[in-house]
Enzyme design. Structure first.
Site, PDB file in Angstrom:
ATOM      1  N   LYS A  26     -13.590  -7.270  -6.487  1.00 25.06           N
ATOM      2  CA  LYS A  26     -13.887  -7.496  -5.073  1.00 25.06           C
ATOM      3  C   LYS A  26     -15.386  -7.768  -4.974  1.00 25.06           C
ATOM      4  O   LYS A  26     -16.196  -6.831  -5.017  1.00 25.06           O
ATOM      5  CB  LYS A  26     -13.506  -6.273  -4.232  1.00 25.06           C
ATOM      6  CG  LYS A  26     -12.005  -6.045  -4.162  1.00 25.06           C
ATOM      7  CD  LYS A  26     -11.666  -4.802  -3.371  1.00 25.06           C
ATOM      8  CE  LYS A  26     -10.166  -4.645  -3.246  1.00 25.06           C
ATOM      9  NZ  LYS A  26      -9.779  -3.342  -2.667  1.00 25.06           N
ATOM     10  N   LYS A  76       0.862  -1.171   0.000  1.00 21.43           N
ATOM     11  CA  LYS A  76       0.000   0.000   0.000  1.00 21.43           C
ATOM     12  C   LYS A  76       0.902   1.226   0.000  1.00 21.43           C
ATOM     13  O   LYS A  76       1.781   1.360   0.862  1.00 21.43           O
ATOM     14  CB  LYS A  76      -0.881   0.010   1.254  1.00 21.43           C
ATOM     15  CG  LYS A  76      -1.886  -1.130   1.324  1.00 21.43           C
ATOM     16  CD  LYS A  76      -3.165  -0.769   0.612  1.00 21.43           C
ATOM     17  CE  LYS A  76      -4.253  -1.794   0.850  1.00 21.43           C
ATOM     18  NZ  LYS A  76      -5.500  -1.445   0.145  1.00 21.43           N
TER      19      LYS A  76
END
Length: 344
Positions: free
Chosen positions: A257, A149
Site C-alpha cells: 500500500k 473482511k
C-alpha cells in the site's frame, strides 16, 4: 518553486466495518506544487491508528515539506522516511508537475483506455445479511475475485458466508481472499486457518497483529492457506530490516500500500526484496481519494502483475472527485475522454 497543502475529509457513503472499527470518514491532505508555469498535485492520506505517520506533528511535517520543496523529490523523500504518506504525496506531486497532463503520471495503454487492471471486489464487515448483499452485488458486477473482511463478527457466521459462496461458485468461478486485519488470537489462529481452508481460499491477509514475529513465522511455515503480509510491512523503513523481515517470516504473499510504506520508492524497495526471496505480491490502495487511487493504479499497471489488485475503493465516498477512473466487470479502467473535476 512553491508548495502548499489543504486538508480534505472524505465521507463514506455507508459506514464501513473492519476489525479495527467502523469507518465513517477518511482524512487526507492535497499537496500542490508550482514552478510558475505548471502545477502538480499529490495526495497525502493517513489511516488513523494504522498509518506509521499518524502522529501529532503530521501537519507540521507537511508544512516543512512545503517550505523545503526546493530540496527536490529525492532529497525530500529521504528526509521524510518517518512520514510514508507524505513521501508518496511529494513523489506524486513532482510526477504530476513534470507530466504533460497533471493527471497522467505514467502514460500507458491503461491511461489511453486500451487496457484495464483486474481487481478484487471488496466486501466490508457487517451483519450476515449485509455481507450477503455485497457478495451478490459483486458477483453480478462481474468480479471473479472477491475479498472479504473477516474477524469482527462471529467466526461461525463468517464460515457460513464462505460456505454459501462455495456452494454456488467453485474455486474456478470465484477466487476468494479474506482479510483478518490482525484480528485472530495467535493461539487460535492456526485452527481458524484450518477451518477456513475448507473453502479453497486464495489467501488470508494478516491473520494476527503485526509485530508478533515468532508467531507469524510459525503460522507462515504451517499454514494450510497462503498468508499475505499487509500491516506487517508498515513502519519498516530500512532496507536491511525489510530483508530481515521477509527472510524471517517467509510469507507466501506481500501486499503493498504505497501510502503506508513510503510511496513508489518504498514499494520498489519492498518489491525487490520480495522478488529476490520468491515472494509474490499485489498492490492495494489505502482508501485514498481518486487523486491517490489514480496514481497508484497507473503505477500498478506498469508493473504488469497478473494477480487481481486491490484498487476498487474509488466509489466509497459521497464527496470524491469525478475522474476518468471506472470500475467495470471486475476491472478498473481509465477513460481518457472523461475530464477530471478537481477544484480544491
Amino acid at each position: 518553486m512553491t508548495a502548499d497543502y489543504k486538508k480534505y475529509t472524505l465521507k463514506f457513503k455507508r459506514p464501513s466495518g473492519t476489525s479495527r472499527g467502523v469507518l465513517t470518514e477518511k482524512e487526507t491532505w492535497f499537496l500542490k506544487i508550482s514552478d510558475g508555469n505548471s502545477f502538480g498535485i499529490g495526495e497525502c492520506g493517513i489511516l488513523r491508528s494504522l498509518s506509521y505517520d499518524d502522529r501529532p506533528d503530521y501537519e507540521d511535517k507537511l508544512k516543512w515539506a512545503c517550505n523545503n520543496i526546493n530540496l527536490g523529490e529525492k532529497m525530500l523523500w529521504e528526509e521524510l522516511r518517518e512520514f510514508p504518506s507524505i513521501q508518496f504525496g511529494v513523489e506524486m506531486a513532482f510526477k504530476s508537475l513534470k507530466a504533460e497532463d497533471p493527471f497522467v503520471l505514467f502514460p500507458s495503454e491503461f491511461t489511453s483506455g486500451k487496457k484495464a487492471i483486474p481487481i478484487n471486489g471488496l466486501i466490508w464487515m457487517g451483519d450476515k445479511q449485509y455481507m450477503k448483499e455485497q457478495i451478490s452485488e459483486k458477483i453480478k458486477a462481474g468480479f471473479s475475485c472477491i475479498k472479504l473482511k473477516i474477524g469482527a463478527i462471529d467466526f461461525e457466521t463468517e464460515l457460513d458466508l464462505l460456505k454459501s459462496i462455495r456452494s454456488n461458485f467453485s474455486e474456478k468461478d470465484i477466487e476468494l481472499r479474506v482479510d483478518a486485519n490482525g484480528a485472530f488470537d495467535p493461539k487460535k489462529a492456526l485452527r481458524k486457518l484450518e477451518l477456513l481452508s475448507n473453502y479453497q481460499l486464495h489467501s488470508i491477509e494478516q491473520p494476527i497483529k503485526q509485530g508478533q514475529i515468532d508467531e507469524m513465522a510459525a503460522l507462515c511455515r504451517n499454514t494450510p492457506i497462503p498468508i499475505a503480509l499487509d500491516e506487517e510491512l508498515i513502519g519498516i523503513t530500512d532496507v536491511t530490516e525489510k530483508e530481515n523481515l521477509i527472510q524471517t517470516l517467509k510469507p507466501q504473499y506481500a501486499i503493498f500500500k504505497p501510502s503506508l510504506i513510503g510511496g513508489i520508492r518504498g514499494t520498489e524497495e519492498w518489491k525487490k526484496v520480495c522478488e529476490t526471496n520468491e515472494i509474490k505480491w499485489w498492490i492495494t490502495s489505502a482508501l485514498e481519494s481518486n487523486i491517490g487511487l489514480n496514481a497508484i493504479s497507473q503505477y500498478t499497471f506498469t508493473l504488469d502483475s497478473k494477480l487481481p489488485q486491490g484498487l476498487g475503493t474509488g466509489g466509497l465516498y459521497t464527496n470524491n472527485f469525478e475522474s476518468p477512473l471506472k470500475v467495470e466487470n471486475g476491472n478498473i479502467k481509465y477513460n481518457p475522454s472523461k475530464n477530471w473535476e478537481f477544484n480544491l
